[in-house]
Design an enzyme around this catalytic site. Structure first.
Site, PDB file in Angstrom:
ATOM      1  N   ASP A  22     -51.668 -88.787   2.440  1.00 16.03           N
ATOM      2  CA  ASP A  22     -53.032 -88.310   2.222  1.00 16.03           C
ATOM      3  C   ASP A  22     -54.038 -89.132   3.031  1.00 16.03           C
ATOM      4  OD1 ASP A  22     -55.038 -86.780   1.182  1.00 16.03           O
ATOM      5  OD2 ASP A  22     -54.995 -87.659  -0.824  1.00 16.03           O
ATOM      6  N   ASN A  70     -51.831 -75.771   0.121  1.00 16.13           N
ATOM      7  CA  ASN A  70     -52.489 -76.022   1.409  1.00 16.13           C
ATOM      8  C   ASN A  70     -52.840 -74.736   2.172  1.00 16.13           C
ATOM      9  OD1 ASN A  70     -50.686 -79.119   2.100  1.00 16.13           O
ATOM     10  ND2 ASN A  70     -52.716 -78.828   1.229  1.00 16.13           N
TER      11      ASN A  70
HETATM   12  C1  FPP Z   1     -53.336 -84.822   3.679  1.00 13.53           C
HETATM   13  O1  FPP Z   1     -54.498 -85.294   4.307  1.00 13.53           O
HETATM   14  C2  FPP Z   1     -52.336 -84.427   4.657  1.00 13.53           C
HETATM   15  C3  FPP Z   1     -51.830 -83.167   4.782  1.00 13.53           C
HETATM   16  C4  FPP Z   1     -52.261 -82.062   3.918  1.00 13.53           C
HETATM   17  C5  FPP Z   1     -50.844 -82.818   5.810  1.00 13.53           C
HETATM   18  C6  FPP Z   1     -49.865 -83.878   6.239  1.00 13.53           C
HETATM   19  C7  FPP Z   1     -49.328 -83.499   7.563  1.00 13.53           C
HETATM   20  C8  FPP Z   1     -49.103 -84.307   8.621  1.00 13.53           C
HETATM   21  C9  FPP Z   1     -49.256 -85.768   8.538  1.00 13.53           C
HETATM   22  C10 FPP Z   1     -48.711 -83.796   9.967  1.00 13.53           C
HETATM   23  C11 FPP Z   1     -47.824 -82.577  10.060  1.00 13.53           C
HETATM   24  C12 FPP Z   1     -46.469 -82.762   9.540  1.00 13.53           C
HETATM   25  C13 FPP Z   1     -45.310 -82.880  10.258  1.00 13.53           C
HETATM   26  C14 FPP Z   1     -44.020 -83.028   9.521  1.00 13.53           C
HETATM   27  C15 FPP Z   1     -45.251 -82.903  11.719  1.00 13.53           C
HETATM   28  P1  FPP Z   1     -55.871 -84.545   4.020  1.00 13.53           P
HETATM   29  O2  FPP Z   1     -56.108 -83.577   5.112  1.00 13.53           O
HETATM   30  O3  FPP Z   1     -55.857 -83.922   2.648  1.00 13.53           O
HETATM   31  O4  FPP Z   1     -56.890 -85.743   4.085  1.00 13.53           O
HETATM   32  P2  FPP Z   1     -58.268 -85.889   3.291  1.00 13.53           P
HETATM   33  O5  FPP Z   1     -57.912 -85.933   1.829  1.00 13.53           O
HETATM   34  O6  FPP Z   1     -58.792 -87.178   3.794  1.00 13.53           O
HETATM   35  O7  FPP Z   1     -59.109 -84.709   3.674  1.00 13.53           O
END
Ligand code: FPP
Length: 243
Positions: A22, A70
């Site tokens: 996250d 998501n």
């Molecule tokens: C949460 O951060 C992260 C995600 C919803 C996606 C995680 C995906 C990756 C790291 C990359 C893609 C995956 C692969 C396997 C190549 P957020 O966007 O919710 O952050 P925030 O809470 O700060 O907005």
């Protein structure tokens, strides 16, 4: 600041670590960059964590890459995440395979774009006999969704006269989850300061240890993982019993 004055007990490495990655959006916002730049930076963190996991002999590493919730994000962000997945697999598969990494997934990947499904199937096939870390990607995964599917399968077995409802037990529920081939996590890590489970591995985390860190996912690396494992190794796991 990451402390470095701790030694891991190599005989007590958790068997399965699951990570809620996250903070990509906040990482990007702090730099006045689009959210997708945060996800891109998040892939770098994945690279480092997989490498270190393999080095210390971790058996299972589950990464929460895309939840059933998501899909509610703007299409441009969903598309960017899907593209990152495809590019990651296209670019890294050879190296991951060389490093003996086995790639698997949990969740309903049939709903992902075809390019993702194709790259994933290719990765599963090529790495299926590898014996290094099992990189298990949670994609279109939701803990409740997984439980619903398990209960549906059990319901069908009952309807077909193949299962007595009285025989339903922990192992029959687990064996009908998409996590059936993955042992329950010993350690669940969530980055970015949030302290919630967000529908991750609901059945499987019954006795997991939790580790929360304020570090944003793109900043998470080898030292942070080592620190999380160190914390795990200094806990007293009793599984409801007494020492
Ligand atoms: C949460 O951060 C992260 C995600 C919803 C996606 C995680 C995906 C990756 C790291 C990359 C893609 C995956 C692969 C396997 C190549 P957020 O966007 O919710 O952050 P925030 O809470 O700060 O907005």
């Amino acid at each position: 600041m990451v402390e470095t004055n701790y030694e891991l007990d190599m005989s007590n490495i958790p068997n399965h670590i699951a990570i809620i990655m996250d903070g990509n959006g906040r990482w990007a916002k702090k730099r006045f960059l689009p959210r997708t730049a945060g996800h891109k930076a998040g892939v770098e963190a994945i690279r480092e964590v997989v490498k270190y996991s393999n080095k210390i002999g971790l058996k299972y590493l589950t990464l929460y890459a895309f939840s059933t919730e998501n899909w509610k994000r703007p299409k441009v962000e969903v598309d960017a995440l899907m593209n990152l997945l495809v590019n990651y697999l296209r670019k890294e598969l050879e190296e991951l395979n060389k490093n003996n990494v086995k790639i698997t997934a949990i969740g309903d990947i049939s709903k992902l774009p075809q390019a993702c499904i194709d790259e994933l199937n290719k990765s599963f096939e090529i790495t299926k006999s590898n014996t290094g870390v099992n990189l298990n990607l949670a994609l279109n995964y939701g803990g409740r969704d997984d439980l619903i599917n398990s209960f549906k399968s059990l319901g069908k077995l009952i309807k077909d006269g193949k299962l007595d409802p009285q025989e339903i037990d922990e192992s029959s529920i687990k064996s009908n989850l998409s996590t059936s081939d993955v042992p329950d996590p010993d350690l669940v890590i969530r980055t970015s300061g949030e302290q919630r489970l967000s529908n991750f591995l609901l059945w499987d985390v019954a006795y997991s240890e939790f580790y929360f860190t304020d570090v944003l996912w793109p900043d998470f690396g080898e030292e942070n993982l080592r620190q999380a494992i160190y914390s795990y190794q200094n806990r007293d796991r009793r599984f409801g019993g007494l020492k």
